[in-house]
Design a protein around this motif. Structure first.
Motif, short mmCIF file in Angstrom:
data_model
loop_
_atom_site.label_atom_id
_atom_site.label_comp_id
_atom_site.label_asym_id
_atom_site.label_seq_id
_atom_site.Cartn_x
_atom_site.Cartn_y
_atom_site.Cartn_z
N TRP A 1 14.95 28.85 -5.10
CA TRP A 1 16.08 29.79 -5.03
C TRP A 1 16.14 30.46 -3.65
N GLU A 2 15.03 30.95 -3.19
CA GLU A 2 14.98 31.62 -1.90
C GLU A 2 15.28 30.66 -0.75
N ALA A 3 14.78 29.43 -0.83
CA ALA A 3 15.05 28.45 0.22
C ALA A 3 16.53 28.09 0.27
N VAL A 4 17.14 27.88 -0.88
CA VAL A 4 18.58 27.57 -0.91
C VAL A 4 19.37 28.74 -0.35
N GLY A 5 19.02 29.96 -0.75
CA GLY A 5 19.71 31.15 -0.21
C GLY A 5 19.55 31.26 1.28
N SER A 6 18.36 30.96 1.78
CA SER A 6 18.10 31.01 3.21
C SER A 6 18.93 29.98 3.97
N ILE A 7 19.00 28.78 3.42
CA ILE A 7 19.78 27.72 4.06
C ILE A 7 21.27 28.07 4.06
N GLY B 1 13.28 33.02 6.42
CA GLY B 1 13.79 33.96 5.44
C GLY B 1 13.17 33.87 4.06
N VAL B 2 12.39 32.85 3.79
CA VAL B 2 11.76 32.72 2.48
C VAL B 2 10.42 33.45 2.54
N ARG B 3 10.26 34.44 1.68
CA ARG B 3 9.03 35.25 1.71
C ARG B 3 8.48 35.45 0.31
N VAL B 4 8.31 34.38 -0.40
CA VAL B 4 7.81 34.49 -1.78
C VAL B 4 6.34 34.86 -1.77
N TRP B 5 5.52 34.10 -1.06
CA TRP B 5 4.08 34.36 -1.03
C TRP B 5 3.76 35.57 -0.16
N ARG B 6 4.66 35.91 0.76
CA ARG B 6 4.41 37.05 1.65
C ARG B 6 4.87 38.36 1.01
N LEU C 1 21.94 30.69 6.66
CA LEU C 1 21.90 30.08 7.99
C LEU C 1 23.19 29.31 8.27
N ILE C 2 23.66 28.53 7.32
CA ILE C 2 24.89 27.76 7.48
C ILE C 2 26.08 28.70 7.70
N ARG C 3 26.15 29.74 6.87
CA ARG C 3 27.28 30.69 6.99
C ARG C 3 27.25 31.41 8.33
N SER C 4 26.05 31.81 8.78
CA SER C 4 25.98 32.54 10.04
C SER C 4 26.34 31.64 11.21
N ARG C 5 25.96 30.38 11.13
CA ARG C 5 26.30 29.44 12.22
C ARG C 5 27.79 29.10 12.21
N ALA C 6 28.40 29.16 11.03
CA ALA C 6 29.83 28.87 10.93
C ALA C 6 30.66 30.12 11.20
N GLY C 7 29.98 31.25 11.47
CA GLY C 7 30.71 32.48 11.76
C GLY C 7 31.28 33.14 10.52
N LEU C 8 30.80 32.77 9.36
CA LEU C 8 31.26 33.39 8.12
C LEU C 8 30.45 34.64 7.83
N ARG C 9 31.02 35.51 7.02
CA ARG C 9 30.32 36.72 6.63
C ARG C 9 29.09 36.34 5.80
N VAL C 10 27.96 36.94 6.11
CA VAL C 10 26.72 36.61 5.42
C VAL C 10 26.46 37.66 4.35
N GLU C 11 26.35 37.19 3.09
CA GLU C 11 26.03 38.08 1.98
C GLU C 11 24.85 37.49 1.23
N ARG C 12 23.69 37.95 1.52
CA ARG C 12 22.47 37.46 0.86
C ARG C 12 22.42 37.99 -0.57
N GLY C 13 22.17 37.10 -1.53
CA GLY C 13 22.03 37.51 -2.92
C GLY C 13 23.36 37.54 -3.67
N ALA C 14 24.43 37.17 -3.04
CA ALA C 14 25.74 37.19 -3.71
C ALA C 14 26.04 35.84 -4.33
#
Length: 116
Positions: free
Chosen positions: A94-100, A26-31, A103-116
């Motif tokens: 920042w992007e790596a922490v958000g990505s992690i 999910g980290v796409r800084v250079w891309r 991933l943690i939230r999705s594995r725990a079944g929590l609602r995923v809100e990127r950038g919140a």
């Protein structure tokens, strides 16, 4: 290592430590180079101007012992590189922490809100 390479070496170390974060899912800084440039250009304009004004007004200077001596006008090349390297390192982190967290939230079944 001669003292005049210390600033440059510190910037290289910062990049070396954070560059592997690009490979996190999910980290796409250079891309996403356009997005990265839209982040960097305003920072460069504002902070290079800020530095130049500070130097010209005598508010601060750079110790020649710790810089290579190359520069653009009064601003050492290492300082210009700082305004590119540190924001890139910050965005990568920042992007790596958000990505992690996503991933943690999705594995725990929590609602995923990127950038919140």
């Amino acid at each position: 290592m001669p003292d005049h390479w210390q600033y440059a070496a510190l910037l290289v170390a910062c990049l070396a430590i954070t560059l592997p974060l690009e490979f996190f899912p999910g980290v796409r800084v250079w891309r996403a180079p356009r997005r990265l440039l839209r982040t960097l250009v305003p920072l460069l304009v504002v902070f290079v101007a800020w530095d130049l004004v500070g130097i010209l007004r005598g508010h601060w200077s750079y110790n020649a012992r710790f810089v290579t001596g190359a520069g653009i006008g009064q601003v050492p090349v290492e300082e210009l590189a700082f305004f590119v390297v540190i924001p890139i390192c910050t965005v990568l982190t920042w992007e790596a922490v958000g990505s992690i967290l996503t991933l943690i939230r999705s594995r725990a079944g929590l609602r995923v809100e990127r950038g919140a």
